[in-house]
Design a protein around this motif. Structure first.
Motif, PDB file in Angstrom:
ATOM      1  N   MET A   1      41.627 -79.599  -4.878  1.00 55.04           N
ATOM      2  CA  MET A   1      41.018 -78.288  -5.025  1.00 55.04           C
ATOM      3  C   MET A   1      41.022 -77.589  -3.666  1.00 55.04           C
ATOM      4  N   ILE A   2      41.524 -76.371  -3.642  1.00 58.85           N
ATOM      5  CA  ILE A   2      41.535 -75.567  -2.424  1.00 58.85           C
ATOM      6  C   ILE A   2      40.649 -74.344  -2.639  1.00 58.85           C
ATOM      7  N   ALA A   3      39.726 -74.150  -1.720  1.00 55.84           N
ATOM      8  CA  ALA A   3      38.807 -73.025  -1.811  1.00 55.84           C
ATOM      9  C   ALA A   3      39.279 -71.891  -0.920  1.00 55.84           C
ATOM     10  N   GLY A   4      38.945 -70.683  -1.312  1.00 55.50           N
ATOM     11  CA  GLY A   4      39.067 -69.535  -0.438  1.00 55.50           C
ATOM     12  C   GLY A   4      37.706 -69.281   0.170  1.00 55.50           C
ATOM     13  N   LEU A   5      37.676 -68.927   1.436  1.00 52.60           N
ATOM     14  CA  LEU A   5      36.419 -68.667   2.127  1.00 52.60           C
ATOM     15  C   LEU A   5      36.548 -67.364   2.904  1.00 52.60           C
ATOM     16  N   ILE A   6      35.700 -66.404   2.566  1.00 50.14           N
ATOM     17  CA  ILE A   6      35.717 -65.108   3.244  1.00 50.14           C
ATOM     18  C   ILE A   6      34.409 -64.920   4.000  1.00 50.14           C
ATOM     19  N   PRO A   7      34.459 -64.985   5.338  1.00 47.98           N
ATOM     20  CA  PRO A   7      33.287 -64.606   6.123  1.00 47.98           C
ATOM     21  C   PRO A   7      33.231 -63.079   6.167  1.00 47.98           C
ATOM     22  N   ALA A   8      32.175 -62.505   5.612  1.00 49.72           N
ATOM     23  CA  ALA A   8      32.092 -61.044   5.489  1.00 49.72           C
ATOM     24  C   ALA A   8      30.671 -60.552   5.727  1.00 49.72           C
ATOM     25  N   ALA A   9      30.013 -61.120   6.723  1.00 51.39           N
ATOM     26  CA  ALA A   9      28.631 -60.725   7.010  1.00 51.39           C
ATOM     27  C   ALA A   9      28.525 -59.898   8.282  1.00 51.39           C
ATOM     28  N   GLY A  10      29.662 -59.417   8.780  1.00 55.11           N
ATOM     29  CA  GLY A  10      29.667 -58.659  10.032  1.00 55.11           C
ATOM     30  C   GLY A  10      29.048 -57.282   9.889  1.00 55.11           C
ATOM     31  N   ALA A  11      28.756 -56.669  11.030  1.00 58.66           N
ATOM     32  CA  ALA A  11      28.064 -55.380  11.049  1.00 58.66           C
ATOM     33  C   ALA A  11      29.010 -54.190  11.167  1.00 58.66           C
ATOM     34  N   SER A  12      30.308 -54.416  11.327  1.00 55.75           N
ATOM     35  CA  SER A  12      31.295 -53.330  11.451  1.00 55.75           C
ATOM     36  C   SER A  12      30.939 -52.374  12.589  1.00 55.75           C
ATOM     37  N   ARG A  13      30.418 -52.890  13.681  1.00 59.17           N
ATOM     38  CA  ARG A  13      29.984 -52.035  14.793  1.00 59.17           C
ATOM     39  C   ARG A  13      31.124 -51.200  15.371  1.00 59.17           C
ATOM     40  N   ARG A  14      32.294 -51.802  15.569  1.00 59.13           N
ATOM     41  CA  ARG A  14      33.405 -51.049  16.162  1.00 59.13           C
ATOM     42  C   ARG A  14      33.934 -49.975  15.216  1.00 59.13           C
ATOM     43  N   MET A  15      33.824 -50.221  13.910  1.00 56.01           N
ATOM     44  CA  MET A  15      34.302 -49.254  12.929  1.00 56.01           C
ATOM     45  C   MET A  15      33.336 -48.073  12.800  1.00 56.01           C
ATOM     46  N   GLY A  16      32.047 -48.352  12.981  1.00 56.04           N
ATOM     47  CA  GLY A  16      31.058 -47.288  12.864  1.00 56.04           C
ATOM     48  C   GLY A  16      30.555 -47.078  11.446  1.00 56.04           C
TER      49      GLY A  16
END
Length: 192
Positions: A1-16
């Motif tokens: 079994m292969i899992a996908g893992l998405i770290p997506a808890a960032g604040a997007s500071r550089r994007m604004g």
């Protein structure tokens, strides 16, 4: 079994602004990234979000396991740790794809999964032209070592330490590993 893992808890500071919810190809950036892993053939998907995330109810994450990083200010590695800890025992490897990488096509994910299933390298990454890219596949026997990396260095520490264990799969997909960090990066969304 292969899992996908998405770290997506960032604040997007550089994007604004919250780049995860920017529209792209009829979905959000985060949903497109998730679809790449799912359509590429991962057996399950874990997405790590911040507390009270506005992404929690995105339709494209309906089949994903959503887990919360209580300390997202500690950086991406803190989200990876939370995600790795949430994986079931039977997971053999995790394909890590940051939530701001919507240009990775499912075909790239499928090619990486096929390579892993055939050769079972400890670490596996695609090479897009001259650049090593995402997703990075980490075999389960390295999960603890990945989680023990320094927050400031992140998984680059694991990759440097395990350079001899890293296999690369060349893929002819220029631009597949482009991410979205700054407002000027949004031009890529309009071009595709």
């Amino acid at each position: 079994m292969i899992a996908g893992l998405i770290p997506a808890a960032g604040a997007s500071r550089r994007m604004g602004r919250d780049k995860r919810r920017i529209s792209f190809r009829g979905k959000t950036v985060l949903e497109t990234t998730a679809a790449s892993l799912l359509d590429g053939g991962v057996d399950l998907l874990v997405v790590v979000l911040e507390p009270d995330s506005p992404c929690r109810n995105l339709p494209g994450l309906a089949t994903a396991t959503l887990v919360e990083n209580p300390n997202p200010e500690r950086g991406m590695l803190s989200s990876i740790r939370v995600g790795l800890a949430a994986l079931p025992q039977e997971v053999e490897a995790a394909a890590l794809l940051p939530g701001d990488h919507p240009f990775v096509p499912p075909a790239a994910v499928a090619a990486l999964l096929a390579c892993f299933r055939r050769d079972r390298p400890p670490l596996l990454a695609p090479r897009y032209g001259q650049r090593r890219g995402h997703p990075l596949l980490i075999r389960s026997d390295l999960f603890a070592e990945a989680a023990a990396c320094d927050d400031e260095v992140g998984l680059r520490q694991l990759v440097r330490r395990r350079q001899g264990d890293l296999a690369e799969l060349p893929l002819d997909l220029d631009g597949a590993d482009d991410d979205l960090d700054r407002p000027e990066d949004l031009e890529r969304l309009r071009e595709d």
